[in-house]
Design an enzyme around this catalytic site. Sequence first.
Site, PDB file in Angstrom:
ATOM      1  N   ASP A  61       0.828  -1.206   0.000  1.00  0.00           N
ATOM      2  CA  ASP A  61       0.000   0.000   0.000  1.00  0.00           C
ATOM      3  C   ASP A  61       0.869   1.266   0.000  1.00  0.00           C
ATOM      4  O   ASP A  61       0.678   2.175   0.809  1.00  0.00           O
ATOM      5  CB  ASP A  61      -0.929   0.017   1.212  1.00  0.00           C
ATOM      6  CG  ASP A  61      -1.640  -1.302   1.429  1.00  0.00           C
ATOM      7  OD1 ASP A  61      -2.050  -1.914   0.425  1.00  0.00           O
ATOM      8  OD2 ASP A  61      -1.783  -1.730   2.586  1.00  0.00           O
ATOM      9  N   GLU A 238     -11.155  -0.497  -3.839  1.00  0.00           N
ATOM     10  CA  GLU A 238     -10.421   0.088  -2.716  1.00  0.00           C
ATOM     11  C   GLU A 238      -9.177   0.798  -3.247  1.00  0.00           C
ATOM     12  O   GLU A 238      -8.938   0.869  -4.449  1.00  0.00           O
ATOM     13  CB  GLU A 238     -10.025  -0.992  -1.710  1.00  0.00           C
ATOM     14  CG  GLU A 238      -9.040  -2.023  -2.248  1.00  0.00           C
ATOM     15  CD  GLU A 238      -8.666  -3.089  -1.234  1.00  0.00           C
ATOM     16  OE1 GLU A 238      -9.389  -3.253  -0.228  1.00  0.00           O
ATOM     17  OE2 GLU A 238      -7.643  -3.781  -1.457  1.00  0.00           O
TER      18      GLU A 238
END
Length: 473
Positions: A61, A238
């Site tokens: 991420d 997401e």
Amino acid sequence: MTFALHRRTLLRGSLGVAGAGALGALAASGAEGAPQPGPLPDDAAIYGVPTIDPLISRRADPFITRPVGGMYYFTGSVPEYDRLVVRGATTIAGLADAEETVIWRRPTSGTMGGHIWAPELHRIGGKWYIYFAAGDAGNVFRIRTYVMESALDDPRDPAGWTLKGQLITEWDGFTLDATSFTHRGRQYLVWAQSEPEIAVNTSLYIAEMANPWTFKTKPTRITTPTRSWEIIGYRVNEGPAVLIRNGKVFITFSASATDANYCMGLLSAPASSDLLSRSSWTKHPDPIFVSNEETSRFGPGHNSFTVAEDGETDVLVYHARDYRQIVGDPLYDPNRHTRVQKLYWHEDGTPLFGIPVGSGGPIVRLSPSDAPRSFVKHEDDVIRAAHAPHELEPTQFRFVAGTDGTETIQPVDQPTKFLLVSGTTVGLGATGTPVTRIAAKGGVTIRVAPGRYLQHRGGQITVAAKATVFQLS
């Protein structure tokens, strides 16, 4: 390394490149154009983006800021999911070895004592903010979004950080992956959340902010997973990331489970539109960044964007594994590594992502000087030139240096093959033909044998005594 070259200059082809053994060499007899004297930029300067791969190991991420006060800052998820980290450097490449500071650790019990996921670092109103997702100690998957603030100039200093609290959304539910951006004087937040009565894991929402931790408007759902590539393993949208270019607001997002099926999609809205209206947003029908067997990069996604040191070249930041098969739950496999590569743009103003490029040196694209809007590309094993193809990856090549001063030309998306010359036919093969780049006015000529050069004619790439000058960009 600092890349100070101006992107538009390179795209015009006014700078050429010579191979290591041919720097400063004169154009051979019969080549088009006059020799270009003096030192020339190397491929790394032309590509403009570091090729360290991975840039940072075991950091998922990933988020890299644009330069702030001459510094890039990085944060991302650690495999233990137990802390927030920040590192900084004056260059993107410098982040690879930069010291990492722990600016916060989860408590041993209670709220925020569970999984700590996907931090993002934003400079808003002269202060730093970190958005991150956290579970509770008693329920690590009770994920909610929280905000921290620092008034210090250096976000690596733990002393500056204070918790502003939970980001209170319209309904209390699983929420994560918040990102912030400013557009036309308004501050927005985009995030992923599960919404009651919608049978998916997460959709994406947007709202305007009153301040970095408080909503000003109600949320608007702008995408929910419905397409086949968004619902493999889990029904997920997401990891949004925002890029504003060419009169449009682009939002990339990630979809499906976090294994090799993980991929990226793309939303776009006119920059002049109401971003809080669902009708402003269009979803690209297909994923725009997916796993690639040839380059051994799997599950690319949860990206962010930054710019190279020239201030113009857009850089895609993402994580991916270098193997497909995972033992156990992919969420706990630690080898999602931070990677960076150049983001390209098509003539129509839309982004070209290509493929996860894998390991290797700098990448170039070659345009014949007599057809500057075309690029050399391969179609299967045939080499030709075509006008600005929407597909990026067949037009990307690496020049691989040999020990004798020559080079071989390797297609990025077929790294086991090389440019191969047989008579006047130019294609791809398992072994490459050694070539020499020779500086010429406006670019380089490519010599494949004494007195023989690559030549472009009507879209065909062949071999002749008269060379075509190729621009590199």
